[in-house]
Design a protein around this motif. Structure first.
Motif, PDB file in Angstrom:
ATOM      1  N   ALA A   9       0.907  -1.221   0.012  1.00 29.34           N
ATOM      2  CA  ALA A   9      -0.107   0.133  -0.116  1.00 29.34           C
ATOM      3  C   ALA A   9       0.928   1.194   0.161  1.00 29.34           C
ATOM      4  CB  ALA A   9      -0.821  -0.031   1.152  1.00 29.34           C
ATOM      5  N   GLY A  10       1.887   1.229  -0.829  1.00 26.43           N
ATOM      6  CA  GLY A  10       2.547   2.466  -1.080  1.00 26.43           C
ATOM      7  C   GLY A  10       1.851   3.080  -2.307  1.00 26.43           C
ATOM      8  N   LEU A  11       2.619   4.379  -3.032  1.00 24.05           N
ATOM      9  CA  LEU A  11       1.950   5.106  -3.820  1.00 24.05           C
ATOM     10  C   LEU A  11       1.053   4.307  -4.964  1.00 24.05           C
ATOM     11  CD1 LEU A  11       4.904   7.765  -3.543  1.00 24.05           C
ATOM     12  CD2 LEU A  11       2.404   8.117  -3.270  1.00 24.05           C
ATOM     13  N   ALA A  12       1.813   3.329  -5.692  1.00 17.48           N
ATOM     14  CA  ALA A  12       1.257   2.630  -6.659  1.00 17.48           C
ATOM     15  C   ALA A  12       0.151   1.578  -6.056  1.00 17.48           C
ATOM     16  CB  ALA A  12       2.202   1.654  -7.386  1.00 17.48           C
ATOM     17  N   GLY A  13       0.347   1.029  -5.130  1.00 11.79           N
ATOM     18  CA  GLY A  13      -0.757   0.100  -4.651  1.00 11.79           C
ATOM     19  C   GLY A  13      -1.892   0.595  -4.162  1.00 11.79           C
ATOM     20  N   SER A  14      -1.733   1.886  -3.361  1.00 10.18           N
ATOM     21  CA  SER A  14      -2.797   2.655  -2.943  1.00 10.18           C
ATOM     22  C   SER A  14      -3.736   3.080  -4.129  1.00 10.18           C
ATOM     23  CB  SER A  14      -2.410   3.691  -1.999  1.00 10.18           C
ATOM     24  OG  SER A  14      -1.760   3.380  -1.047  1.00 10.18           O
ATOM     25  N   GLU A  15      -3.033   3.647  -5.020  1.00  7.16           N
ATOM     26  CA  GLU A  15      -3.638   4.381  -6.313  1.00  7.16           C
ATOM     27  C   GLU A  15      -4.427   2.998  -6.964  1.00  7.16           C
ATOM     28  OE1 GLU A  15      -3.665   7.752  -7.860  1.00  7.16           O
ATOM     29  OE2 GLU A  15      -5.485   6.752  -8.736  1.00  7.16           O
ATOM     30  N   CYS A  16      -3.761   1.925  -7.005  1.00  7.42           N
ATOM     31  CA  CYS A  16      -4.559   0.728  -7.782  1.00  7.42           C
ATOM     32  C   CYS A  16      -5.625   0.464  -6.986  1.00  7.42           C
ATOM     33  CB  CYS A  16      -3.298  -0.394  -7.951  1.00  7.42           C
ATOM     34  SG  CYS A  16      -3.589  -1.673  -9.122  1.00  7.42           S
ATOM     35  N   ALA A  17      -5.383  -0.022  -5.734  1.00  8.73           N
ATOM     36  CA  ALA A  17      -6.524  -0.631  -4.980  1.00  8.73           C
ATOM     37  C   ALA A  17      -7.803   0.357  -5.130  1.00  8.73           C
ATOM     38  CB  ALA A  17      -6.176  -0.849  -3.564  1.00  8.73           C
ATOM     39  N   LEU A  18      -7.660   1.503  -5.027  1.00 11.28           N
ATOM     40  CA  LEU A  18      -8.858   2.527  -5.013  1.00 11.28           C
ATOM     41  C   LEU A  18      -9.347   2.621  -6.548  1.00 11.28           C
ATOM     42  CD1 LEU A  18      -7.073   5.591  -2.971  1.00 11.28           C
ATOM     43  CD2 LEU A  18      -9.314   4.026  -2.244  1.00 11.28           C
ATOM     44  N   GLN A  19      -8.642   2.469  -7.394  1.00 15.50           N
ATOM     45  CA  GLN A  19      -9.166   2.623  -8.675  1.00 15.50           C
ATOM     46  C   GLN A  19      -9.742   1.293  -9.088  1.00 15.50           C
ATOM     47  OE1 GLN A  19      -9.034   4.850 -11.386  1.00 15.50           O
ATOM     48  NE2 GLN A  19      -7.770   6.262 -10.227  1.00 15.50           N
ATOM     49  N   LEU A  20      -9.411   0.092  -8.526  1.00  6.35           N
ATOM     50  CA  LEU A  20     -10.047  -1.033  -9.044  1.00  6.35           C
ATOM     51  C   LEU A  20     -11.451  -1.105  -8.049  1.00  6.35           C
ATOM     52  CD1 LEU A  20      -7.047  -3.575  -8.675  1.00  6.35           C
ATOM     53  CD2 LEU A  20      -8.443  -3.406 -10.717  1.00  6.35           C
ATOM     54  N   ALA A  21     -11.518  -0.721  -6.732  1.00  3.70           N
ATOM     55  CA  ALA A  21     -12.698  -0.598  -5.908  1.00  3.70           C
ATOM     56  C   ALA A  21     -13.626   0.277  -6.704  1.00  3.70           C
ATOM     57  CB  ALA A  21     -12.079  -0.343  -4.641  1.00  3.70           C
ATOM     58  N   GLN A  22     -13.275   1.182  -7.190  1.00  2.00           N
ATOM     59  CA  GLN A  22     -14.021   2.225  -7.846  1.00  2.00           C
ATOM     60  C   GLN A  22     -14.747   1.490  -9.066  1.00  2.00           C
ATOM     61  OE1 GLN A  22     -14.216   6.175  -8.023  1.00  2.00           O
ATOM     62  NE2 GLN A  22     -13.541   6.647  -9.920  1.00  2.00           N
ATOM     63  N   PHE A  23     -13.915   0.678  -9.733  1.00  2.86           N
ATOM     64  CA  PHE A  23     -14.548  -0.131 -10.972  1.00  2.86           C
ATOM     65  C   PHE A  23     -15.526  -1.051 -10.317  1.00  2.86           C
ATOM     66  CE2 PHE A  23     -10.362   0.821 -13.326  1.00  2.86           C
ATOM     67  CZ  PHE A  23     -10.596   1.959 -13.443  1.00  2.86           C
ATOM     68  N   PHE A 359      -5.833  -1.927 -17.092  1.00  4.43           N
ATOM     69  CA  PHE A 359      -5.638  -3.012 -17.747  1.00  4.43           C
ATOM     70  C   PHE A 359      -6.015  -4.272 -17.355  1.00  4.43           C
ATOM     71  CE2 PHE A 359      -0.989  -0.836 -18.698  1.00  4.43           C
ATOM     72  CZ  PHE A 359      -1.616  -0.057 -19.553  1.00  4.43           C
ATOM     73  N   LEU A 360      -6.126  -4.388 -15.685  1.00  7.14           N
ATOM     74  CA  LEU A 360      -6.761  -5.562 -15.306  1.00  7.14           C
ATOM     75  C   LEU A 360      -8.313  -5.637 -15.463  1.00  7.14           C
ATOM     76  CD1 LEU A 360      -5.969  -7.943 -13.473  1.00  7.14           C
ATOM     77  CD2 LEU A 360      -5.782  -6.314 -11.634  1.00  7.14           C
ATOM     78  N   ARG A 361      -8.851  -4.460 -15.482  1.00 11.26           N
ATOM     79  CA  ARG A 361     -10.402  -4.365 -15.742  1.00 11.26           C
ATOM     80  C   ARG A 361     -10.509  -4.783 -17.234  1.00 11.26           C
ATOM     81  NH1 ARG A 361     -13.787   1.312 -16.037  1.00 11.26           N
ATOM     82  NH2 ARG A 361     -12.121   1.833 -17.248  1.00 11.26           N
ATOM     83  N   GLN A 362      -9.779  -4.366 -18.396  1.00 11.38           N
ATOM     84  CA  GLN A 362      -9.830  -4.745 -19.511  1.00 11.38           C
ATOM     85  C   GLN A 362      -9.679  -6.186 -19.450  1.00 11.38           C
ATOM     86  OE1 GLN A 362      -6.768  -2.742 -21.763  1.00 11.38           O
ATOM     87  NE2 GLN A 362      -7.514  -0.659 -21.315  1.00 11.38           N
ATOM     88  N   LYS A 363      -8.934  -6.611 -18.914  1.00 15.69           N
ATOM     89  CA  LYS A 363      -8.794  -8.367 -19.070  1.00 15.69           C
ATOM     90  C   LYS A 363      -9.775  -9.182 -18.264  1.00 15.69           C
ATOM     91  CE  LYS A 363      -4.660 -11.373 -18.849  1.00 15.69           C
ATOM     92  NZ  LYS A 363      -3.226 -11.078 -18.573  1.00 15.69           N
ATOM     93  N   LEU A 364     -10.259  -8.415 -17.058  1.00 18.53           N
ATOM     94  CA  LEU A 364     -11.414  -9.329 -16.462  1.00 18.53           C
ATOM     95  C   LEU A 364     -12.524  -9.104 -17.423  1.00 18.53           C
ATOM     96  CD1 LEU A 364     -10.371  -8.089 -12.830  1.00 18.53           C
ATOM     97  CD2 LEU A 364     -10.823 -10.722 -13.701  1.00 18.53           C
TER      98      LEU A 364
END
Ligand code: FAD
Length: 434
Positions: A9-23, A359-364
């Motif tokens: 949960a650094g800079l990249a992980g926090s941003e990524c988790a929040l984006q995924l959750a928002q999706f 990218f993960l959303r596209q793939k899923l």
């Protein structure tokens, strides 16, 4: 729906988790701090800034500025929080690191779609897929060994150093004065003047000081943007005067002239109770730092809230080991984000976290892979870490105009050229995100 695991949960992980959750995805986010610290982090907050408190330039016609424009357009949570807790820093986005990290921690903790686990991930076998590894340049050793096994080769690495932070009350404001270079904008920096003799004494003391040698010193490689002052001095006695100690544009009100050299201090928190020494990353031993930095006029009584240090900074040979969507060539549901992919910098790391979520959303969702356009800053950053052409001597990189595709026509004026590149980047990104 499937859970997505994010590690770090650094800079990249926090941003990524929040984006995924928002999706709308459910996210399990692992963070080891609270249980185990890294050598550079001080708190157990998410998105802690380990060294400088700046995200770099906000200026519209700059590559970092353009990257921010794009991240804002794509709804970056980290950028929004950074802007909310901005401190005065001229053209740069300076951040109150405490409040910023507290805010990100709160956003993540309170999100109904994110489950936080304070635990050390020690092996890739331990985590289900899909997963995003965002454990940063100081990835814990167990996981690092597991990654090494997964890829079947050594990590690449370089050394990164940290600059000290000073208690503002201990700055002697009879000597240090507030001003921006060339008096542009509001006076945000404290400046400490050195005359010729003071400068060379200072340089000589640094040369003689005891340094902490990294364990792998036989192949010490520093990143140009975060080089310790000692390494700069190795290139010549005057190097600092043309680098972080550049005096031009800093008229000393006492003399009405530029000093021979100057040290700049940048506000580190909202209250203005802490200041960092700009560009003064160092690996001098702690005792030496205190003694030598107090030689700087205006800092003779400086109290240090944090001293400088040096760390090994590891990353993957991404062009060789990762697909264009930043998943592993050995495991298509194992993604990577942040500095470990070979970008350099807080904000660059954040942006890779943001992209990987998409990218993960596209793939899923069984959509075909659609990267940001090559002409955008995001697309250029991605290209810099995935272009197979770079795998031979892969070096971490900040965002810069050099990564953007050159313009076909021959515009001579530099400023005009950059303005064009920015315009093209904005157009391209707008149509990608729509
Ligand atoms: P991080 O922000 O480091 O996040 C990774 C997270 O993963 C951490 O919270 C860590 O605790 C966690 N973690 C690690 N291993 C595990 C595990 N096995 N299990 C669970 N959790 C784990 N960039 C700048 O722009 N400006 C600077 O001044 C600057 N200074 C730097 C100084 C140093 C010493 C270093 C090492 C880097 C510096 N960087 C700087 C580079 C880079 O921007 C930062 O490291 C940035 O924090 C990278 O973001 P990240 O999300 O990839 O990693």
């Amino acid at each position: 729906s499937k859970n997505i695991t994010v590690v770090g949960a650094g800079l990249a992980g926090s941003e990524c988790a929040l984006q995924l959750a928002q999706f709308g995805f459910d996210v399990v986010l692992y963070e080891m701090r609270g249980v185990k610290n890294t050598p550079a982090h001080k708190t157990d907050h998410f998105a802690e800034l380990v060294c400088s408190n700046s995200f770099g330039s906000l200026s519209e016609v700059s590559a970092p500025g353009q990257l921010k424009w794009e991240a804002e357009h794509l709804g970056s949570f980290i950028l929004k929080a950074a802007k909310e807790f901005a401190v005065p820093a001229g053209q740069a986005l300076g951040i109150d690191r405490e409040r910023f990290a507290a805010k990100v921690t709160e956003l993540v903790n309170s999100h109904p779609k994110i489950t936080v686990k304070r635990d050390v991930v020690t092996s890739l076998d331990q985590i289900p897929r899909p997963a995003v590894i965002a454990t940063g340049p100081l990835t814990d050793e167990g996981l690092a060994a597991s990654l090494q096994q997964h890829f079947g080769d050594e990590f690449l690495y370089f050394f990164d150093a940290i600059a000290p932070i000073i208690d503002a009350d201990s700055i002697n404001t009879d000597i240090a004065w507030k001003a921006d270079r060339y008096d542009k904008g509001t006076p945000d920096y404290y400046n400490c003047p050195l005359d010729k003799e003071q400068y060379f004494n200072f340089i000589n003391e640094i040369k003689a000081a005891r340094k902490i040698e990294p364990k792998h010193f036989e192949s010490t490689e520093f990143f140009e943007g975060c080089m310790p002052i000692e390494a700069m001095i190795d290139r010549g006695d005057q190097t600092l005067r043309f680098g972080p100690m550049k005096p031009v544009g800093l008229t000393n009100p006492k003399t009405g002239r530029y000093p021979f050299a100057a040290v700049q201090l940048r506000q580190d928190n909202k209250e203005g109770t802490a200041y960092n020494i700009v560009g003064f990353q160092t690996r001098m031993a702690y005792g030496e730092q205190t003694r030598i930095f107090r030689m700087i006029p205006g800092l003779e009584n400086a109290e240090f809230l944090k001293l400088g240090s040096i760390h090994r900074n590891m990353y993957i040979n991404s062009p060789k080991r990762l697909n264009r969507d930043l998943s592993s060539k050995n495991d298509p549901w194992l993604f990577f984000a942040g500095q470990i992919t070979g970008v350099e910098g807080y904000f660059e790391s954040t942006c890779i976290g943001l992209l990987v979520a998409r990218f993960l959303r596209q793939k899923l969702q069984d959509q075909s892979f659609s990267p940001p356009p090559r002409t955008s800053a995001m697309g250029s950053l991605l290209e810099a870490i995935t272009d197979p052409f770079r795998e031979k001597n892969f070096q971490p990189t900040n965002i810069n105009f050099g990564l953007l595709p050159p313009l076909a026509d021959s515009i001579k004026d530099k400023k005009e050229k950059k303005t064009q590149q920015v315009r093209l980047a904005q157009e391209a990104l707008r149509s990608w995100s729509n």
